[in-house]
Design a protein around this motif. Structure first.
Motif, mmCIF file in Angstrom:
data_model
loop_
_atom_site.group_PDB
_atom_site.id
_atom_site.type_symbol
_atom_site.label_atom_id
_atom_site.label_comp_id
_atom_site.label_asym_id
_atom_site.label_seq_id
_atom_site.Cartn_x
_atom_site.Cartn_y
_atom_site.Cartn_z
ATOM 1 N N VAL A 277 0.848 -1.189 0.000
ATOM 2 C CA VAL A 277 0.000 0.000 0.000
ATOM 3 C C VAL A 277 0.882 1.237 0.000
ATOM 4 C CG1 VAL A 277 -1.784 1.292 1.208
ATOM 5 C CG2 VAL A 277 -1.837 -1.212 1.221
ATOM 6 N N THR A 278 0.644 2.130 -0.945
ATOM 7 C CA THR A 278 1.386 3.385 -1.029
ATOM 8 C C THR A 278 0.407 4.545 -0.891
ATOM 9 O OG1 THR A 278 2.984 2.376 -2.533
ATOM 10 C CG2 THR A 278 2.937 4.779 -2.438
ATOM 11 N N LEU A 279 0.689 5.435 0.031
ATOM 12 C CA LEU A 279 -0.178 6.587 0.248
ATOM 13 C C LEU A 279 0.064 7.608 -0.857
ATOM 14 C CD1 LEU A 279 -2.247 7.670 2.335
ATOM 15 C CD2 LEU A 279 -0.357 8.950 3.365
ATOM 16 N N PRO A 280 -0.970 7.971 -1.610
ATOM 17 C CA PRO A 280 -0.769 8.923 -2.705
ATOM 18 C C PRO A 280 -0.480 10.326 -2.176
ATOM 19 C CG PRO A 280 -3.101 8.460 -2.435
ATOM 20 C CD PRO A 280 -2.377 7.527 -1.509
ATOM 21 N N GLU A 281 0.185 11.107 -2.999
ATOM 22 C CA GLU A 281 0.462 12.488 -2.627
ATOM 23 C C GLU A 281 -0.838 13.285 -2.574
ATOM 24 O OE1 GLU A 281 3.228 14.026 -1.767
ATOM 25 O OE2 GLU A 281 4.469 12.201 -1.929
ATOM 26 N N ARG A 282 -0.927 14.165 -1.619
ATOM 27 C CA ARG A 282 -2.072 15.054 -1.480
ATOM 28 C C ARG A 282 -2.057 16.071 -2.622
ATOM 29 N NH1 ARG A 282 -5.230 19.049 -0.830
ATOM 30 N NH2 ARG A 282 -5.804 19.917 1.191
ATOM 31 N N VAL A 283 -3.231 16.257 -3.245
ATOM 32 C CA VAL A 283 -3.352 17.215 -4.342
ATOM 33 C C VAL A 283 -3.809 18.560 -3.787
ATOM 34 C CG1 VAL A 283 -4.534 17.770 -6.494
ATOM 35 C CG2 VAL A 283 -3.860 15.410 -6.009
ATOM 36 N N PHE A 284 -3.081 19.610 -4.084
ATOM 37 C CA PHE A 284 -3.429 20.957 -3.643
ATOM 38 C C PHE A 284 -3.886 21.777 -4.844
ATOM 39 C CE2 PHE A 284 -0.533 19.395 -0.434
ATOM 40 C CZ PHE A 284 -1.110 19.838 0.752
ATOM 41 N N SER A 285 -5.060 22.378 -4.737
ATOM 42 C CA SER A 285 -5.574 23.238 -5.800
ATOM 43 C C SER A 285 -5.446 24.699 -5.373
ATOM 44 C CB SER A 285 -7.044 22.924 -6.089
ATOM 45 O OG SER A 285 -7.204 21.567 -6.454
#
Length: 303
Positions: A277-285
């Motif tokens: 399991v790899t935690l995806p990077e948080r997307v910042f808008s």
């Protein structure tokens, strides 16, 4: 998470992770403290066994998680039947089995008394709908063996219905086993004195008085009739395809460990390799603006 002076983000994350682990353990400790409080007047288990209990319970629950993964992966279907006198500890064992499992995979069937329509159906019909599909585990907190126990003792069934049950139940269970459903049946055994003590403890505890029904109190008076019914049930429904197993349950903690350990030995599970399991990077808008929440929607922080 707001920044706390003297702590970096990594340290704060470790503190929170530790809090989450302790929170999980607290649930178990609360249950055991409750047992100890209600058991006043009896000698408590030695401290070393309490330590053994918590350590081994967590280890066994870890194995149950492996069983869950294997059941889901292989499509295995498992039924666990838990029977016993009132206050024998069935619910406590079931709670420890299911405590850390996914309720979509492992669920409990605790059916109420049949309604007027169900009383006119084939006796096993209302239980069939609760049987597991592929990749599921179902624990019956009481089961179709109600007919051999409470219904017989309380005269809720006729002699003919009682005899038909014992003609049918071996074939019913063999049919389930032939269809690929594994059945494991447990009878939780307690002494006369132990049941009386547990009933009295429930009577004195407002948090558990709901567990005592008029039927439970009547079962206390009919102890010997229940004993005879149990002996007949074990003799007439103990088949090689689905044998009965007796769990000595006077000591709740030992009964839980022994039952879970035995259940694990009955299941041919193996370790299932899980994908990493790899935690995806948080997307910042850049154009995202969080709207404030009205104060009157916030739950008061009393603690």
């Amino acid at each position: 998470m707001s920044h706390t002076p003297g702590y970096d983000r990594g340290m704060l994350d470790k503190i929170r992770m530790r809090e989450e682990i302790l929170d999980d353990l607290d649930e178990e400790i609360e249950l055991e403290l409750d047992d100890a409080r209600l058991g006043s007047g009896r000698a408590c288990d030695p401290l070393d066994f309490r330590q053994t209990y918590f350590r081994d319970l967590l280890r066994l629950q870890g194995e149950l998680v492996k069983v869950q993964d294997w059941v889901k992966e292989t499509g295995h279907r498992l039924v666990v039947i838990c029977e016993g006198r009132d206050a024998a500890g069935k619910g406590g064992v079931i709670k420890r089995i299911t405590q850390r499992l996914n309720p979509r995979i492992c669920r409990v069937a605790a059916l109420p008394a049949p309604n007027d329509r169900e009383r006119t159906q084939w006796y096993f019909q209302r239980y069939v709908s609760h049987l597991p599909a592929a990749g599921e585990i179902v624990l019956f907190d009481r089961s179709w063996y109600n007919r051999a126990g409470v219904e017989r003792v309380m005269n809720f069934c006729t002699d003919a219905e009682y005899e038909e049950f014992f003609r049918s139940v071996p074939e019913f269970e063999r049919m389930l086993v032939r269809s690929g459903i594994q059945i494991v049946k447990y009878w939780f055994s307690i002494s006369d004195d132990e049941q009386e003590l547990r009933f009295r403890a429930r009577m004195e505890d407002p948090l558990k008085q709901w567990k005592l029904s008029p039927m439970d109190l009547e079962s206390r008076r009919r102890w010997e009739a229940y004993t005879l019914a149990k002996e007949i049930m074990l003799e007439r429904s103990n088949i090689p395809e689905a044998p009965w197993w007796i769990v000595p349950a006077v000591n709740k903690k030992k009964a839980r460990l022994n039952c879970i350990s035995h259940l694990l030995s009955q299941i041919p599970y193996q370790d299932v390799e899980r994908p990493e399991v790899t935690l995806p990077e948080r997307v910042f808008s850049p154009d995202y603006i969080r709207q404030p929440v009205p104060d009157d929607m916030i739950v008061p922080e009393l603690y």
